[in-house]
Design an enzyme around this catalytic site. Structure first.
Site, mmCIF file in Angstrom:
data_model
loop_
_atom_site.group_PDB
_atom_site.id
_atom_site.type_symbol
_atom_site.label_atom_id
_atom_site.label_comp_id
_atom_site.label_asym_id
_atom_site.label_seq_id
_atom_site.Cartn_x
_atom_site.Cartn_y
_atom_site.Cartn_z
ATOM 1 N N ASP A 119 0.857 -1.185 0.000
ATOM 2 C CA ASP A 119 0.000 0.000 0.000
ATOM 3 C C ASP A 119 0.890 1.230 0.000
ATOM 4 O OD1 ASP A 119 -2.459 -1.357 0.081
ATOM 5 O OD2 ASP A 119 -2.451 -1.448 2.267
ATOM 6 N N ASP A 137 -7.079 -1.106 -4.561
ATOM 7 C CA ASP A 137 -8.152 -0.782 -3.618
ATOM 8 C C ASP A 137 -9.073 0.300 -4.189
ATOM 9 O OD1 ASP A 137 -6.967 -2.540 -1.787
ATOM 10 O OD2 ASP A 137 -5.826 -0.939 -0.825
#
Length: 167
Positions: A119, A137
């Site tokens: 991330d 995401d």
């Protein structure tokens, strides 16, 4: 032919996700960051061993990555089957499903290859801090939004099996 074009959306999301994660991994050490918009947006290299938004990431159980990989694989297959079951004429639905599919494939790749998901998009304002996320995401979130709009705006037809059945 049109179905192939939709699957190219999923492929583009997957490849974009892989590229952005690779760039972050090459440019930033783990937990290093670069400010993009002061007081609002940074690129921060993190690793998420849990679910979306870091849920279960602090678990010490060695089974969490295995269970998440299995659940992610099943979700990927269900989305794929659902996309194939619905007609390509339902463009908003297909776009949504392909965004979800591409994002799921990107995060599934990380889980299977590394045991975690990279991330890097870090959004905050004052003391409010959104959990770090990635391009996959984002695609999944937009895809779910399109999917929900399709559900909420499509007329219910009991003979066709409801708003999400094939036409």
């Amino acid at each position: 032919m049109k179905r192939l074009l939709y699957f190219l959306i999923a492929l583009a999301v997957f490849l974009s996700d892989r590229l952005t994660k690779w760039l972050i991994e090459e440019d930033l050490g783990l937990y290093e960051f670069k400010t993009v918009i002061p007081g609002f947006l940074e690129l921060t290299h993190t690793r998420n061993t849990g679910m979306a938004f870091g849920i279960l990431s602090s678990s010490a159980s060695p089974w969490v990555p295995v269970v998440l990989a299995i659940v992610s694989t099943l979700a990927f297959l269900l989305i794929l089957g659902f996309a194939l079951r619905n007609p390509v004429s339902r463009g908003r639905l297909q776009w949504g499903l392909m965004l979800i599919l591409g994002g799921a494939a990107g995060n599934l790749h990380d889980r299977l290859a590394y045991g975690y998901v990279t991330d890097f998009i870090d959004v905050f304002y004052g003391s409010y801090h959104w959990p770090t996320f990635n391009l996959a995401d984002s695609a999944i979130t937009v895809g779910i939004g399109l999917f929900l709009i399709e559900i909420l705006t499509r007329e219910f037809d009991p003979e066709a099996g409801g708003p999400l059945a094939g036409s």
